[in-house]
Design a protein around this motif. Structure first.
Motif, PDB file in Angstrom:
ATOM      1  N   PHE A 231       0.652  -1.099  -0.082  1.00 19.89           N
ATOM      2  CA  PHE A 231      -0.045   0.046  -0.105  1.00 19.89           C
ATOM      3  C   PHE A 231       1.010   1.124  -0.076  1.00 19.89           C
ATOM      4  N   ALA A 232       0.187   2.232  -0.301  1.00 20.87           N
ATOM      5  CA  ALA A 232       0.923   3.691  -0.200  1.00 20.87           C
ATOM      6  C   ALA A 232      -0.023   4.873  -0.347  1.00 20.87           C
ATOM      7  N   ALA A 233       0.403   5.746   0.582  1.00 20.52           N
ATOM      8  CA  ALA A 233      -0.939   6.548   0.811  1.00 20.52           C
ATOM      9  C   ALA A 233      -0.061   7.943   0.842  1.00 20.52           C
ATOM     10  N   HIS A 234      -1.168   9.051   0.686  1.00 19.19           N
ATOM     11  CA  HIS A 234      -0.673  10.394   0.570  1.00 19.19           C
ATOM     12  C   HIS A 234      -1.846  11.398   1.470  1.00 19.19           C
ATOM     13  N   SER A 235      -1.368  12.415   1.800  1.00 20.75           N
ATOM     14  CA  SER A 235      -2.446  13.265   2.280  1.00 20.75           C
ATOM     15  C   SER A 235      -3.192  12.769   3.526  1.00 20.75           C
ATOM     16  N   ALA A 236      -2.418  12.058   4.195  1.00 15.24           N
ATOM     17  CA  ALA A 236      -3.071  11.499   5.390  1.00 15.24           C
ATOM     18  C   ALA A 236      -3.168  12.499   6.545  1.00 15.24           C
ATOM     19  N   THR A 237      -2.133  13.356   6.461  1.00 15.88           N
ATOM     20  CA  THR A 237      -1.962  14.486   7.410  1.00 15.88           C
ATOM     21  C   THR A 237      -1.343  15.582   6.499  1.00 15.88           C
ATOM     22  N   ASN A 238      -1.302  16.863   6.987  1.00 13.11           N
ATOM     23  CA  ASN A 238      -0.907  18.070   6.371  1.00 13.11           C
ATOM     24  C   ASN A 238      -1.287  17.928   4.782  1.00 13.11           C
ATOM     25  N   ALA A 239      -2.460  17.711   4.453  1.00 20.87           N
ATOM     26  CA  ALA A 239      -2.807  17.704   3.030  1.00 20.87           C
ATOM     27  C   ALA A 239      -2.339  18.792   2.218  1.00 20.87           C
ATOM     28  N   PRO A 240      -2.472  20.089   2.833  1.00 20.04           N
ATOM     29  CA  PRO A 240      -2.449  21.214   1.825  1.00 20.04           C
ATOM     30  C   PRO A 240      -0.694  21.328   1.586  1.00 20.04           C
ATOM     31  N   LEU A 241       0.063  20.530   2.146  1.00 23.94           N
ATOM     32  CA  LEU A 241       1.444  20.590   2.046  1.00 23.94           C
ATOM     33  C   LEU A 241       1.968  19.439   1.097  1.00 23.94           C
ATOM     34  N   GLY A 242       1.209  18.600   0.517  1.00 23.33           N
ATOM     35  CA  GLY A 242       1.590  17.635  -0.454  1.00 23.33           C
ATOM     36  C   GLY A 242       2.196  16.594   0.201  1.00 23.33           C
TER      37      GLY A 242
END
Ligand SMILES: CC(C)(COP(=O)(O)OP(=O)(O)OC[C@H]1O[C@@H](n2cnc3c(N)ncnc32)[C@H](O)[C@@H]1OP(=O)(O)O)[C@@H](O)C(=O)NCCC(=O)NCCS
Length: 308
Positions: A231-242
């Motif tokens: 699996f790989a995730a993004h924007s789990a936290t700090n979404a506006p920062l990429g």
């Protein structure tokens, strides 16, 4: 000289404007937009955010929260850690005990709530830094004065999203020939994802939950049959920062190119959202990221800990 008139009180969402102004000039290596600062300060129901005032003016801010860290798969055992997420004192109020008052109160609160150790920054899912940026020169002496010892380093990597189109179709065809399918996760994938995390990385379940809560989910899965193998995730936290992460490929599926495909799918999402750069925060496996997406070290952090 101790600050005799420092008064602590809860920092409330109505203070965001003043807290943001203070943060901008006191923590120059952590520029964040107000929504991200708000997410760190108040985004965790178990957290405590404090304002330190001197003569009625905001002199410092700090916040902390407990973090339940699984020490065994399937959450059978866990350890409650305390994390100070943010701490900054306005330059004109330094060396007068303001930072100490904030840190002491946060540590006491975390200890009362059962945390057995205190760390700076690192926590999941809602954290801004995996430690203290090495450019904050006062922090090591300040933390040493409070009994925290340095335990190592952490890095954030940066990726220039403009350097590639992050197309994975050829690689996905190769994976399909090896009976591996790749897709954006949906609600029905939650049990398979949970089984993968339980088996290998139970500490990442909260971040994966955050990514699954985004619409559409900001998490991509590799499966063999019905079993998730990566699996790989993004924007789990700090979404506006990429922000990218976490990610993992099950040991038995490594070496097939699964991780690179999942990573690139996330980078393609971030590019499509308009980000010019992605941050791979708190990164291990540097050679993998260098090869797969040309990531380079963007920031270095010192890690600190003490028992509570
Ligand atoms: C680190 C920081 C929070 C300290 O706040 P502060 O209110 O100035 O700290 P205090 O006055 O309570 O300092 C307590 C002790 O820490 C040590 N200390 C603090 N700043 C120091 C410095 N610049 N150099 C050496 N020792 C220092 C001293 O032992 C000090 O006691 P003393 O003044 O009696 O000698 C502040 O410098 C800051 O906001 N820095 C930028 C943001 C940052 O680094 N954040 C991460 C913090 S973990």
């Amino acid at each position: 000289m101790p600050e005799r008139d420092v008064a602590l009180r809860p920092l409330r969402p109505a203070d965001l404007g003043a807290a943001y102004a203070l943060w901008q000039r006191s923590a120059p290596f952590d520029p964040v937009p107000p929504p991200v600062l708000a997410e760190k300060l108040w985004g965790d129901p178990a957290g405590l955010a404090l304002a330190a005032e001197v003569a009625g003016a905001l002199a410092g801010i700090g916040c902390g929260a407990p973090w339940e860290v699984p020490t065994e798969p399937a959450g059978r055992r866990s350890q409650r850690r305390g994390s100070v997420r943010l701490l900054a004192v306005a330059p004109e109020h330094r060396r007068r005990g303001v930072g100490s008052a904030l840190l002491r109160t946060l540590a006491d609160d975390l200890g009362r709530r059962g945390a057995t150790s205190l760390r700076i920054g690192e926590a999941a899912p809602n954290y801004l830094t995996p430690g203290v940026d090495v450019r904050y020169e006062a922090a090591p002496a300040f933390l040493a004065a409070h009994g925290l010892r340095e335990t190592g380093e952490a890095v954030n990597l940066g990726v220039d999203l403009g350097r590639d189109d992050w197309d994975t179709s050829d690689d996905e065809q190769r994976l399909a020939a090896a009976r591996v399918s790749v897709r954006r996760a949906s609600e029905t994938d939650r049990p398979a994802l949970a089984a993968l995390l339980d088996a290998h990385w139970p500490a990442w379940q909260p971040e994966a939950d955050c990514a699954m809560g985004n619409r559409p989910p900001t998490l991509h899965l590799a499966l063999r049959g019905e079993s998730a193998i990566g699996f790989a995730a993004h924007s789990a936290t700090n979404a506006p920062l990429g922000w990218f992460g976490p990610m993992g490929t099950a040991p038995e599926a490594r070496g097939l190119g699964v991780g690179a495909v999942l990573l690139k799918r996330c980078l393609a999402d971030l590019k499509a959202e308009g980000h010019a750069r992605a941050t791979i925060a708190w990164a291990a496996a540097l050679p993998f990221y260098e090869r797969a997406c040309g990531a380079t070290v963007a920031r270095r952090f010192r890690r600190f800990e003490r028992a509570l």
